[in-house]
Design an enzyme around this catalytic site. Structure first.
Site, PDB file in Angstrom:
ATOM      1  N   GLU A 112      -1.943  23.796  -3.842  1.00 26.90           N
ATOM      2  CA  GLU A 112      -2.098  24.359  -5.178  1.00 26.90           C
ATOM      3  C   GLU A 112      -2.014  25.879  -5.104  1.00 26.90           C
ATOM      4  O   GLU A 112      -2.026  26.472  -4.017  1.00 26.90           O
ATOM      5  CB  GLU A 112      -3.420  23.913  -5.820  1.00 26.90           C
ATOM      6  N   HIS A 228      -5.830  28.486 -17.738  1.00 28.00           N
ATOM      7  CA  HIS A 228      -4.928  27.655 -16.949  1.00 28.00           C
ATOM      8  C   HIS A 228      -3.517  27.854 -17.463  1.00 28.00           C
ATOM      9  O   HIS A 228      -3.281  27.841 -18.675  1.00 28.00           O
ATOM     10  CB  HIS A 228      -5.322  26.179 -17.050  1.00 28.00           C
ATOM     11  N   ARG A 274      -3.834  32.026 -10.765  1.00 29.10           N
ATOM     12  CA  ARG A 274      -3.692  31.558 -12.138  1.00 29.10           C
ATOM     13  C   ARG A 274      -3.589  32.697 -13.164  1.00 29.10           C
ATOM     14  O   ARG A 274      -2.870  32.571 -14.149  1.00 29.10           O
ATOM     15  CB  ARG A 274      -4.866  30.632 -12.497  1.00 29.10           C
ATOM     16  N   HIS A 331      -9.713  27.543 -19.463  1.00 31.14           N
ATOM     17  CA  HIS A 331      -9.891  26.432 -18.522  1.00 31.14           C
ATOM     18  C   HIS A 331     -11.234  26.475 -17.814  1.00 31.14           C
ATOM     19  O   HIS A 331     -11.889  25.457 -17.663  1.00 31.14           O
ATOM     20  CB  HIS A 331      -8.760  26.465 -17.508  1.00 31.14           C
ATOM     21  N   ARG A 366     -11.359  31.878 -10.291  1.00 33.33           N
ATOM     22  CA  ARG A 366     -11.614  30.725  -9.421  1.00 33.33           C
ATOM     23  C   ARG A 366     -10.352  30.296  -8.687  1.00 33.33           C
ATOM     24  O   ARG A 366      -9.293  30.127  -9.289  1.00 33.33           O
ATOM     25  CB  ARG A 366     -12.137  29.561 -10.263  1.00 33.33           C
TER      26      ARG A 366
END
Length: 525
Positions: A112, A228, A274, A331, A366
């Site tokens: 990811e 997100h 992100r 998100h 995060r």
């Protein structure tokens, strides 16, 4: 009125992990305002990050977490949680949680964004949260009582002893019930529903964070909202999350002319952190371009991502065309109730775990798939702390408290208006001008006084009050932080300012005007 050894508000990964790890001699009560399967955790498509691959090491995971968090992280907390990750995964796997694995029983690892190695453990392809929740529910013992559809709206604090002793909750019929406990745990999630575009469940409206703030607990890092990059976008509305794992498997972001939009933006391209990807998509959309996730390079997409396939099918997206229309949306909240790595807040006997807490693990942004990990860790560690403490006898003086109820009606805006304004003025790109406009709008509702009169409010008004108060905390913090870092981007201060801001937290504490000097300065302007 009821009394428990441990009272848990919320029913996500952190809450159920804690409950399952508590000793059977503890009387445990879980309360959730909807049903147990509507938590954000249940919707989680992504997985859990853990350095268990042959080429991986916790040091690499640690470095990736700090880089994604733009070094605003609490490094000791990062080290403790990241080092424990492989053990937490193996414990659940051995107990029977069905993570995806090969024919020899080896866990399959995905990639990811912002990770330097394949280290994402999944369950059911893109249904990790659902699989974990269902597993943890099977681990709950007879000493655990779960009640659904109770809206907890206020913490009861013994001001003389400076400790939390219970909560107030409303049932569906509007009746108020008091729940007292030796240990009160908030596992209520973040506040994603403050924004018109969000991946969050409808119940995630900042309740626990605002309750803790109104009770006098420290709240930190509220300006750091993770957007997100890829929510399914159909007819002007977001319909659900398209996991980052899709880009991890080779999908790329393109505009309507099939031009890759992440080329030249970041070395990781479509797997950049992100906030970088979200801002890039946002810039393209502001220019009038539509953005798609090109999945044509992914073989057997339907088998690899069954939940996303179903989501697309339900919204008439033809996957054979190889493109999924996407837009960024709120998100995850990196901030929340300020706690240590276990979950202890600044108020005695009050704890916060999961997204409702701010441990410092995530910093300013995060790292993908670190959230379920944090919930598992905090749940386990807090259980170990509570398990060794002696049980206390129910204090009879608390159980006879009577609270007069006066019906209240307040002039409050509709939720859609708030969500639209937060997306526009306190969203992916912010500025002093936009934040000042939003703060002035929020100031008109008299939230300080309303926060003292919650008993007489309807559940609908309580939701609005919590959302407006959380919005104000975010707006004020975003106005104060005069730099861009992680999930907080200021167009008038577009660069990180390590000299003045790298490790500095904006901390709010309502009682006694104990907010730190940064907050006092902001509120005075």
């Amino acid at each position: 009125m009821t009394y428990s050894d441990v009272l848990i508000i919320g029913s996500g990964i952190a809450a159920l992990q804690l409950a399952s790890q508590l000793s059977q001699d503890k009387n445990v009560r879980i309360i959730t305002k909807s049903t147990v399967r509507t938590a954000n955790s249940y919707l989680a498509q992504g997985g859990i990050a853990a350095a268990i691959g042959k080429e991986d090491h916790p040091d690499k995971h640690h470095t990736d977490t700090l880089e994604a968090g733009r070094f605003h992280n609490h490094e000791e907390t990062v080290r403790k949680i990241i080092d424990e990750a492989p053990k937490l995964i193996q414990e659940m796997y051995k107990k029977g949680c069905h993570f995806d694995h090969d024919s020899e029983g080896n866990l399959l690892l995905g990639m990811e964004g912002a990770h330097s190695e394949k280290r994402i453990v999944h369950g059911g392809g893109d249904a990790t949260g659902k699989r974990m929740i269902e597993f943890l529910l099977t681990q709950l013992k007879a000493n655990i009582f779960l009640e659904e559809n109770i809206y907890v709206y206020e913490l009861i604090v013994d001001e003389k002893q400076e400790k939390c002793i219970g909560v107030k909750g409303k049932r569906l019929d509007g009746s108020i019930e008091y729940f007292f406990a030796q240990h009160i745990v908030l596992a209520t999630g973040g506040c994603g529903q403050l924004y018109s575009f969000t991946s969050n469940a409808e119940t995630v409206t900042g309740d626990g964070i605002v309750m803790a703030y109104l009770a006098g607990a420290e709240i930190a890092d509220m300006e750091f909202i993770q957007f997100h990059p890829t929510l399914l976008y159909v007819n002007g509305e977001t319909k659900g999350l398209v996991s980052e794992a899709v880009r991890g498997e080779g999908a790329i972001l393109v505009d309507e002319n099939d031009v890759p939009i992440m080329e030249g933006v970041h070395p990781y391209k479509d797997l950049a952190p992100r906030h970088v990807v979200s801002q890039t998509i946002y810039e393209n959309i502001k220019k009038g371009k539509q953005v798609f996730l090109d999945i044509s390079n992914i073989k057997n997409f339907e088998n690899r991502f069954p939940s996303i396939t179903l989501l697309c099918t339900q919204n008439d997206i033809k996957l054979k065309d190889g493109k999924i229309p996407v837009v960024p949306g709120s998100h995850f909240l990196m901030g929340g109730i300020k706690t240590d790595f276990i979950g202890r807040s600044s108020i005695k006997n009050l704890y916060a775990i999961g997204e409702a807490s701010c441990t410092g693990l995530h910093g300013a942004n995060r790292l993908a798939s670190n959230s379920l990990l944090e919930g598992l860790y905090q749940g386990k560690m807090l259980a170990e702390l509570i398990n060794v403490e002696d049980r206390a006898n129910p204090p009879q003086e608390y159980l006879t408290i009577v609270y007069p109820v006066v019906k209240k009606q307040h002039h409050l805006p509709d939720i859609v208006t708030l969500q639209t304004r937060m997306m526009e003025y306190v969203g992916i790109v912010r500025s002093k001008e936009s934040l000042t406009v939003q703060r002035k709008w929020l100031d008109q509702f008299g939230l300080k006084q309303i926060g003292r009169e919650l008993d007489g409010c309807s559940s609908e008004d309580l939701t609005k009050i919590f959302m407006l108060t959380a919005a104000k905390l975010i707006t004020n913090a975003a106005l104060l932080r005069t730099e861009s870092r992680g999930g907080h981007f200021r167009s008038d201060y577009p660069f990180e300012d390590d000299l003045n801001w790298c490790k500095k937290q904006i901390v709010y504490q309502r009682q006694g005007e104990k907010s730190n000097e940064y907050v006092k300065a902001a509120l005075a302007n």
